[in-house]
Design an enzyme around this catalytic site. Structure first.
Site, PDB file in Angstrom:
ATOM      1  N   ASP A 128      47.786  49.953  10.600  1.00 30.52           N
ATOM      2  CA  ASP A 128      48.187  48.985   9.852  1.00 30.52           C
ATOM      3  C   ASP A 128      49.621  49.019   8.897  1.00 30.52           C
ATOM      4  O   ASP A 128      50.073  50.101   8.871  1.00 30.52           O
ATOM      5  CB  ASP A 128      47.129  48.778   8.878  1.00 30.52           C
ATOM      6  CG  ASP A 128      47.012  47.288   8.026  1.00 30.52           C
ATOM      7  OD1 ASP A 128      47.619  46.501   8.580  1.00 30.52           O
ATOM      8  OD2 ASP A 128      46.281  47.254   7.107  1.00 30.52           O
ATOM      9  N   ARG A 183      58.202  39.326  10.889  1.00 32.42           N
ATOM     10  CA  ARG A 183      56.800  40.386  11.218  1.00 32.42           C
ATOM     11  C   ARG A 183      56.804  40.848  12.784  1.00 32.42           C
ATOM     12  O   ARG A 183      56.354  42.044  12.741  1.00 32.42           O
ATOM     13  CB  ARG A 183      55.637  39.605  11.021  1.00 32.42           C
ATOM     14  CG  ARG A 183      55.210  38.984   9.450  1.00 32.42           C
ATOM     15  CD  ARG A 183      53.945  38.266   9.340  1.00 32.42           C
ATOM     16  NE  ARG A 183      52.753  39.179   9.676  1.00 32.42           N
ATOM     17  CZ  ARG A 183      52.069  39.931   8.964  1.00 32.42           C
ATOM     18  NH1 ARG A 183      52.645  40.087   7.769  1.00 32.42           N
ATOM     19  NH2 ARG A 183      51.287  40.484   9.456  1.00 32.42           N
ATOM     20  N   HIS A 193      55.900  44.712  14.408  1.00 30.05           N
ATOM     21  CA  HIS A 193      54.983  45.011  15.491  1.00 30.05           C
ATOM     22  C   HIS A 193      55.747  45.740  16.560  1.00 30.05           C
ATOM     23  O   HIS A 193      55.261  46.930  17.319  1.00 30.05           O
ATOM     24  CB  HIS A 193      54.375  43.915  16.199  1.00 30.05           C
ATOM     25  CG  HIS A 193      53.541  42.946  15.294  1.00 30.05           C
ATOM     26  ND1 HIS A 193      52.703  43.799  14.357  1.00 30.05           N
ATOM     27  CD2 HIS A 193      53.637  41.857  14.611  1.00 30.05           C
ATOM     28  CE1 HIS A 193      52.038  43.011  13.454  1.00 30.05           C
ATOM     29  NE2 HIS A 193      52.303  41.753  13.962  1.00 30.05           N
ATOM     30  N   GLU A 196      39.547  39.314  14.487  1.00 32.08           N
ATOM     31  CA  GLU A 196      39.907  38.399  13.310  1.00 32.08           C
ATOM     32  C   GLU A 196      41.258  38.088  13.333  1.00 32.08           C
ATOM     33  O   GLU A 196      41.856  37.128  12.436  1.00 32.08           O
ATOM     34  CB  GLU A 196      39.678  39.130  11.766  1.00 32.08           C
ATOM     35  CG  GLU A 196      38.103  39.002  11.497  1.00 32.08           C
ATOM     36  CD  GLU A 196      37.289  39.946  12.490  1.00 32.08           C
ATOM     37  OE1 GLU A 196      37.755  41.330  12.732  1.00 32.08           O
ATOM     38  OE2 GLU A 196      36.275  39.601  12.826  1.00 32.08           O
ATOM     39  N   ASN A 197      42.237  38.867  13.890  1.00 30.52           N
ATOM     40  CA  ASN A 197      43.643  38.449  14.178  1.00 30.52           C
ATOM     41  C   ASN A 197      43.889  37.360  14.583  1.00 30.52           C
ATOM     42  O   ASN A 197      45.131  36.822  14.227  1.00 30.52           O
ATOM     43  CB  ASN A 197      44.404  39.785  14.645  1.00 30.52           C
ATOM     44  CG  ASN A 197      44.447  41.116  13.839  1.00 30.52           C
ATOM     45  OD1 ASN A 197      44.449  42.077  14.180  1.00 30.52           O
ATOM     46  ND2 ASN A 197      44.400  40.831  12.558  1.00 30.52           N
ATOM     47  N   TRP A 198      43.154  36.555  15.361  1.00 30.50           N
ATOM     48  CA  TRP A 198      43.682  35.228  15.815  1.00 30.50           C
ATOM     49  C   TRP A 198      43.731  34.374  14.676  1.00 30.50           C
ATOM     50  O   TRP A 198      44.338  32.996  14.850  1.00 30.50           O
ATOM     51  CB  TRP A 198      42.298  34.545  16.730  1.00 30.50           C
ATOM     52  CG  TRP A 198      41.905  35.446  17.990  1.00 30.50           C
ATOM     53  CD1 TRP A 198      40.955  36.398  17.944  1.00 30.50           C
ATOM     54  CD2 TRP A 198      42.825  35.547  19.040  1.00 30.50           C
ATOM     55  NE1 TRP A 198      41.082  36.920  19.273  1.00 30.50           N
ATOM     56  CE2 TRP A 198      42.069  36.266  20.074  1.00 30.50           C
ATOM     57  CE3 TRP A 198      43.829  34.940  19.392  1.00 30.50           C
ATOM     58  CZ2 TRP A 198      42.523  36.864  21.117  1.00 30.50           C
ATOM     59  CZ3 TRP A 198      44.395  35.191  20.757  1.00 30.50           C
ATOM     60  CH2 TRP A 198      43.882  36.043  21.775  1.00 30.50           C
ATOM     61  N   ARG A 238      45.802  34.559  12.414  1.00 26.15           N
ATOM     62  CA  ARG A 238      47.516  34.468  12.044  1.00 26.15           C
ATOM     63  C   ARG A 238      48.022  33.272  12.800  1.00 26.15           C
ATOM     64  O   ARG A 238      47.418  32.570  13.742  1.00 26.15           O
ATOM     65  CB  ARG A 238      47.942  35.721  12.488  1.00 26.15           C
ATOM     66  CG  ARG A 238      47.194  37.087  11.867  1.00 26.15           C
ATOM     67  CD  ARG A 238      47.853  38.239  12.070  1.00 26.15           C
ATOM     68  NE  ARG A 238      47.444  39.284  11.335  1.00 26.15           N
ATOM     69  CZ  ARG A 238      47.794  40.420  11.166  1.00 26.15           C
ATOM     70  NH1 ARG A 238      48.940  40.854  11.468  1.00 26.15           N
ATOM     71  NH2 ARG A 238      47.091  41.292  10.354  1.00 26.15           N
ATOM     72  N   ARG A 293      43.671  55.258   8.420  1.00 24.37           N
ATOM     73  CA  ARG A 293      44.095  54.036   8.337  1.00 24.37           C
ATOM     74  C   ARG A 293      45.534  54.121   7.575  1.00 24.37           C
ATOM     75  O   ARG A 293      45.544  54.709   6.579  1.00 24.37           O
ATOM     76  CB  ARG A 293      43.383  53.110   7.641  1.00 24.37           C
ATOM     77  CG  ARG A 293      43.683  51.877   7.572  1.00 24.37           C
ATOM     78  CD  ARG A 293      43.069  50.819   6.938  1.00 24.37           C
ATOM     79  NE  ARG A 293      43.385  49.274   7.107  1.00 24.37           N
ATOM     80  CZ  ARG A 293      42.706  48.065   7.103  1.00 24.37           C
ATOM     81  NH1 ARG A 293      41.599  48.217   7.372  1.00 24.37           N
ATOM     82  NH2 ARG A 293      43.663  47.036   7.398  1.00 24.37           N
TER      83      ARG A 293
HETATM   84  C1  IPE Z   1      43.074  45.493  11.016  1.00 28.35           C
HETATM   85  O1  IPE Z   1      44.292  45.347  10.229  1.00 28.35           O
HETATM   86  C2  IPE Z   1      43.548  45.422  12.507  1.00 28.35           C
HETATM   87  C3  IPE Z   1      44.664  46.232  13.153  1.00 28.35           C
HETATM   88  C4  IPE Z   1      45.049  47.086  12.726  1.00 28.35           C
HETATM   89  C5  IPE Z   1      44.659  45.841  14.681  1.00 28.35           C
HETATM   90  P1  IPE Z   1      44.280  43.669   9.439  1.00 28.35           P
HETATM   91  O2  IPE Z   1      45.543  43.676   8.805  1.00 28.35           O
HETATM   92  O3  IPE Z   1      44.133  42.983  10.445  1.00 28.35           O
HETATM   93  O4  IPE Z   1      43.239  44.105   8.548  1.00 28.35           O
HETATM   94  P2  IPE Z   1      42.809  43.072   7.003  1.00 28.35           P
HETATM   95  O5  IPE Z   1      43.127  41.864   7.375  1.00 28.35           O
HETATM   96  O6  IPE Z   1      44.042  43.550   6.259  1.00 28.35           O
HETATM   97  O7  IPE Z   1      41.612  43.900   6.501  1.00 28.35           O
HETATM   98  C1  IPE Z   2      48.722  45.853  12.074  1.00 30.27           C
HETATM   99  O1  IPE Z   2      49.978  45.454  11.122  1.00 30.27           O
HETATM  100  C2  IPE Z   2      48.878  45.359  13.353  1.00 30.27           C
HETATM  101  C3  IPE Z   2      48.045  44.406  13.540  1.00 30.27           C
HETATM  102  C4  IPE Z   2      47.023  43.767  12.726  1.00 30.27           C
HETATM  103  C5  IPE Z   2      48.069  43.419  14.802  1.00 30.27           C
HETATM  104  P1  IPE Z   2      49.691  44.003  10.140  1.00 30.27           P
HETATM  105  O2  IPE Z   2      50.439  43.141  10.980  1.00 30.27           O
HETATM  106  O3  IPE Z   2      48.405  43.815   9.601  1.00 30.27           O
HETATM  107  O4  IPE Z   2      50.522  44.646   8.828  1.00 30.27           O
HETATM  108  P2  IPE Z   2      50.671  44.002   7.470  1.00 30.27           P
HETATM  109  O5  IPE Z   2      48.978  44.457   6.878  1.00 30.27           O
HETATM  110  O6  IPE Z   2      50.599  42.487   7.378  1.00 30.27           O
HETATM  111  O7  IPE Z   2      51.712  44.854   6.593  1.00 30.27           O
HETATM  112 MG    MG Z   3      47.429  44.341   8.171  1.00 28.52          MG
END
Ligand code: IPE
Ligand code: IPE
Ligand code: MG
Length: 252
Positions: free
Chosen positions: A30, A43, A47, A77-79, A81, A198
């Site tokens: 993360d 962003r 990545h 849950e990342n969908w 975004r 984490r």
């Molecule tokens: C968890 O990170 C998922 C991954 C690292 C792939 P998120 O950034 O999605 O989690 P939340 O939303 O802060 O809980």
């Molecule tokens: C984790 O980094 C990677 C994924 C969830 C795909 P984030 O994209 O969640 O980074 P922050 O939490 O916004 O900094």
């Molecule tokens: Mg994150």
């Protein structure tokens, strides 16, 4: 399950031995977005920087005695975004597999993907299957990449398959116990993680390995994933050595 004490052994000059370090490390990678934001970049560049880190961490596993490395790349849950970020991530996964495929195979890494593939682009799914097939006979580090993975979703999908087997009389309800259910999970071939890390300062698990991490040790570090180093991983493995895992039993 017997209790495994890591605290009773004298430390041989901070060397991580094959016997006492974590065998299975799982990482919630993360902080990519914040890393990019701090540099005034989009962003997606965070990545990309995060993806570049993965290779060094995988390469370091044999010397740290890590046999299994599981990394959280994209959650169910990342969908939520933006379409741009999701598409950029999916594109990154595809390019990552193409670029790293041979290097991973040459390094004797065995790759497995967990998560629901149904929502993923078929071209990406094909590449994932190809990488799994290419590396299936390897005996080095077991690298598991979680894409469209959610712990609740995994348990729900496992339960559905289990229910189908009960409905078709392949399984009797009286046979359903923890071990049976675990066999239906995406991770059925993996041991439970010993250590879950984490990055980025958030102290939550965000739906990662809910079932499997019931007795894992946790480390939450402030470092943003693109800045996470092998030295930090080594430090966390060393601190794991001093923990006493009791699994509900009495301290030794
Ligand atoms: C968890 O990170 C998922 C991954 C690292 C792939 P998120 O950034 O999605 O989690 P939340 O939303 O802060 O809980
Ligand atoms: C984790 O980094 C990677 C994924 C969830 C795909 P984030 O994209 O969640 O980074 P922050 O939490 O916004 O900094
Ligand atoms: Mg994150």
């Amino acid at each position: 399950m017997s209790s495994q004490s890591n605290a009773v052994f004298a430390r041989p000059s901070q060397v991580i031995t094959d016997t006492y370090g974590p065998k299975h490390v799982a990482i919630i990678m993360d902080g990519n977005g914040r890393w990019a934001k701090a540099r005034g970049r989009p962003r997606l560049s965070g990545h990309h920087a995060g993806a570049r880190r993965v290779r060094q961490i995988v390469e370091s596993c044999p010397s740290l005695g890590i046999d299994y490395l599981t990394i959280f790349a994209f959650s169910t849950e990342n969908w939520k975004r933006t379409q741009t970020e999701v598409a950029g991530l999916m594109n990154l996964f595809r390019r990552y597999i193409l670029k790293e495929m041979n290097a991973l195979n040459m390094a004797d890494v065995r790759v497995l993907f967990v998560g629901d593939r149904i929502k993923l682009d078929p071209k990406l799914v094909t590449l994932m299957s190809e990488l799994e097939a290419l590396t299936a006979q390897n005996n080095g580090v077991n690298l598991t990449i979680a894409i469209n993975y959610g712990g609740r979703d995994e348990v729900a999908r496992a339960t559905r398959k289990l229910a189908e087997d009960v409905a078709s009389h392949r399984l009797s309800p009286s046979e359903v116990d923890e071990n049976t259910l675990a066999r239906y999970l995406d991770t059925h071939v993996l041991p439970d993680p010993d250590l879950v890390i984490r990055t980025s300062g958030e102290a939550r698990i965000s739906n990662f390995l809910l079932w499997q991490s019931a007795y894992s040790e946790y480390e939450f570090v402030d470092t943003l994933w693109p800045d996470f180093t092998v030295a930090e991983l080594k430090r966390l493995c060393q601190s794991y050595f001093f923990r006493e895992r009791r699994y509900g039993a009495i301290a030794t």
